[in-house]
Design a protein around this motif. Structure first.
Motif, mmCIF file in Angstrom:
data_model
loop_
_atom_site.group_PDB
_atom_site.id
_atom_site.type_symbol
_atom_site.label_atom_id
_atom_site.label_comp_id
_atom_site.label_asym_id
_atom_site.label_seq_id
_atom_site.Cartn_x
_atom_site.Cartn_y
_atom_site.Cartn_z
ATOM 1 N N PRO A 22 0.757 -1.325 -0.050
ATOM 2 C CA PRO A 22 0.088 0.023 0.024
ATOM 3 C C PRO A 22 0.821 1.262 -0.026
ATOM 4 O O PRO A 22 0.344 2.205 -0.795
ATOM 5 C CB PRO A 22 -0.798 -0.056 1.240
ATOM 6 C CG PRO A 22 -1.063 -1.361 1.703
ATOM 7 C CD PRO A 22 0.202 -2.173 0.861
ATOM 8 N N LEU A 23 1.931 1.566 0.844
ATOM 9 C CA LEU A 23 2.774 2.647 0.810
ATOM 10 C C LEU A 23 3.177 2.837 -0.415
ATOM 11 O O LEU A 23 3.136 3.961 -1.018
ATOM 12 C CB LEU A 23 3.773 2.475 1.806
ATOM 13 C CG LEU A 23 4.364 4.099 2.117
ATOM 14 C CD1 LEU A 23 3.768 5.235 2.443
ATOM 15 C CD2 LEU A 23 5.685 3.518 3.031
ATOM 16 N N GLU A 24 3.796 1.961 -1.136
ATOM 17 C CA GLU A 24 4.498 2.074 -2.280
ATOM 18 C C GLU A 24 3.589 2.536 -3.555
ATOM 19 O O GLU A 24 3.857 3.345 -4.450
ATOM 20 C CB GLU A 24 5.378 0.926 -2.636
ATOM 21 C CG GLU A 24 6.667 0.702 -1.713
ATOM 22 C CD GLU A 24 6.419 -0.077 -0.600
ATOM 23 O OE1 GLU A 24 5.322 -0.095 -0.033
ATOM 24 O OE2 GLU A 24 7.194 -0.689 -0.093
ATOM 25 N N ALA A 25 2.517 1.796 -3.507
ATOM 26 C CA ALA A 25 1.518 1.988 -4.360
ATOM 27 C C ALA A 25 0.968 3.399 -4.362
ATOM 28 O O ALA A 25 0.904 4.331 -5.153
ATOM 29 C CB ALA A 25 0.277 0.890 -4.468
ATOM 30 N N TYR A 30 0.452 9.146 -6.028
ATOM 31 C CA TYR A 30 0.395 10.621 -5.578
ATOM 32 C C TYR A 30 1.806 11.237 -6.418
ATOM 33 O O TYR A 30 1.636 12.323 -6.874
ATOM 34 C CB TYR A 30 0.832 10.469 -4.147
ATOM 35 C CG TYR A 30 -0.161 9.924 -3.365
ATOM 36 C CD1 TYR A 30 -1.434 10.269 -3.552
ATOM 37 C CD2 TYR A 30 0.194 9.605 -2.106
ATOM 38 C CE1 TYR A 30 -2.714 9.533 -2.684
ATOM 39 C CE2 TYR A 30 -0.910 8.923 -1.110
ATOM 40 C CZ TYR A 30 -2.441 9.141 -1.469
ATOM 41 O OH TYR A 30 -3.450 8.536 -0.888
ATOM 42 N N LEU A 31 2.716 10.426 -6.870
ATOM 43 C CA LEU A 31 3.579 10.862 -7.725
ATOM 44 C C LEU A 31 3.101 11.522 -9.023
ATOM 45 O O LEU A 31 3.302 12.412 -9.445
ATOM 46 C CB LEU A 31 4.948 10.025 -8.016
ATOM 47 C CG LEU A 31 6.030 10.299 -8.784
ATOM 48 C CD1 LEU A 31 6.907 11.585 -8.189
ATOM 49 C CD2 LEU A 31 6.667 9.152 -9.263
ATOM 50 N N ALA A 91 10.099 1.988 -14.092
ATOM 51 C CA ALA A 91 11.589 1.996 -13.202
ATOM 52 C C ALA A 91 11.604 2.948 -12.313
ATOM 53 O O ALA A 91 12.102 2.709 -11.132
ATOM 54 C CB ALA A 91 12.545 1.629 -14.191
ATOM 55 N N ASP A 92 11.614 4.240 -12.868
ATOM 56 C CA ASP A 92 11.640 5.363 -12.086
ATOM 57 C C ASP A 92 10.603 5.491 -10.913
ATOM 58 O O ASP A 92 10.926 5.736 -9.946
ATOM 59 C CB ASP A 92 11.639 6.821 -12.755
ATOM 60 C CG ASP A 92 12.881 6.958 -13.634
ATOM 61 O OD1 ASP A 92 13.808 6.139 -13.638
ATOM 62 O OD2 ASP A 92 12.776 8.014 -14.391
ATOM 63 N N GLU A 93 9.325 5.162 -11.162
ATOM 64 C CA GLU A 93 8.328 5.013 -10.133
ATOM 65 C C GLU A 93 8.639 3.855 -9.067
ATOM 66 O O GLU A 93 8.361 4.354 -7.982
ATOM 67 C CB GLU A 93 6.984 4.705 -10.937
ATOM 68 C CG GLU A 93 6.490 5.719 -11.877
ATOM 69 C CD GLU A 93 5.228 5.270 -12.578
ATOM 70 O OE1 GLU A 93 4.702 6.346 -13.115
ATOM 71 O OE2 GLU A 93 5.074 4.201 -12.983
ATOM 72 N N ASN A 94 9.011 2.959 -9.526
ATOM 73 C CA ASN A 94 9.453 1.993 -8.468
ATOM 74 C C ASN A 94 10.692 2.573 -7.547
ATOM 75 O O ASN A 94 10.395 2.216 -6.220
ATOM 76 C CB ASN A 94 9.914 0.480 -9.527
ATOM 77 C CG ASN A 94 9.984 -0.572 -8.226
ATOM 78 O OD1 ASN A 94 9.217 -0.733 -7.357
ATOM 79 N ND2 ASN A 94 10.996 -1.312 -8.550
ATOM 80 N N CYS A 95 11.692 3.194 -8.279
ATOM 81 C CA CYS A 95 12.686 3.554 -7.453
ATOM 82 C C CYS A 95 12.026 4.584 -6.422
ATOM 83 O O CYS A 95 12.549 4.473 -5.110
ATOM 84 C CB CYS A 95 13.615 4.286 -8.388
ATOM 85 S SG CYS A 95 15.134 4.733 -7.679
ATOM 86 N N PHE A 96 11.531 5.356 -6.959
ATOM 87 C CA PHE A 96 10.668 6.648 -6.236
ATOM 88 C C PHE A 96 9.991 5.976 -4.800
ATOM 89 O O PHE A 96 10.324 6.232 -3.449
ATOM 90 C CB PHE A 96 9.821 7.572 -6.879
ATOM 91 C CG PHE A 96 9.325 8.433 -5.824
ATOM 92 C CD1 PHE A 96 9.877 9.699 -5.759
ATOM 93 C CD2 PHE A 96 7.969 8.356 -5.459
ATOM 94 C CE1 PHE A 96 9.347 10.581 -4.887
ATOM 95 C CE2 PHE A 96 7.363 9.395 -4.595
ATOM 96 C CZ PHE A 96 8.250 10.514 -4.605
#
Length: 159
Positions: A22-25, A30-31, A91-96
């Motif tokens: 949940p936090l990562e999603a 939100y990004l 990939a960038d979203e996953n890193c963030f």
């Protein structure tokens, strides 16, 4: 080599949003909201207010916005994002998202490595601090508990 422009590596699909905790999603969603314009930022602010109350919502909104703006200002390059309704995870979203989660969980070494992928090494410690503050606040407003810290695993192999 083809004449077409190469696809930005930061946008390469590495999974789906439904794969994330949940936090990562939430961080990815939100990004996307933050960088999609004032209308989606206003929607994000309203959603925060409805779910978290005005005081906590404002703090979370400001912290998240500051984190995103820091990445945009000091980033090695723009963070590549997928569209608002896209189910893919870039990939960038996953890193963030992993930066936010690892910083909030106190995994400073991992957070610093991830931050160094987004900003220059000189700016990485500040990004880790911002991500930690924002991640802890988001964990609180989402009602998530910090994972229990375990000792170092004998092996790093998961499967």
């Amino acid at each position: 080599m083809s004449g077409a422009a190469a696809q930005p590596r930061g946008g390469v699909t590495v999974g789906t949003l439904s794969d994330l905790p949940p936090l990562e999603a939430g961080a990815v969603i939100y990004l996307r909201h933050w960088f999609s314009g004032s209308e989606t930022r206003d929607q994000m602010r309203r959603d925060f207010e409805v779910n978290f109350g005005p005081e906590v919502a404002e703090a979370a909104f400001e912290a998240f916005g500051y984190l995103c703006n820091f990445c945009a200002t000091h980033g090695r390059r723009p963070l590549v994002r997928h569209g608002m309704t896209c189910r893919c995870l870039g990939a960038d979203e996953n890193c963030f998202a992993n930066l936010l989660a690892s910083a909030a969980e106190g995994q400073k070494d991992d957070a610093h490595i991830l931050a160094s992928l987004i900003v220059t090494p000189r700016k990485a410690p500040e990004l880790v601090r911002l991500a930690s503050d924002c991640g802890l606040l988001m964990r609180e407003v989402m009602g998530l508990k910090l994972p229990r810290q375990t000792g170092r695993p004998a092996t790093a192999t998961l499967h």
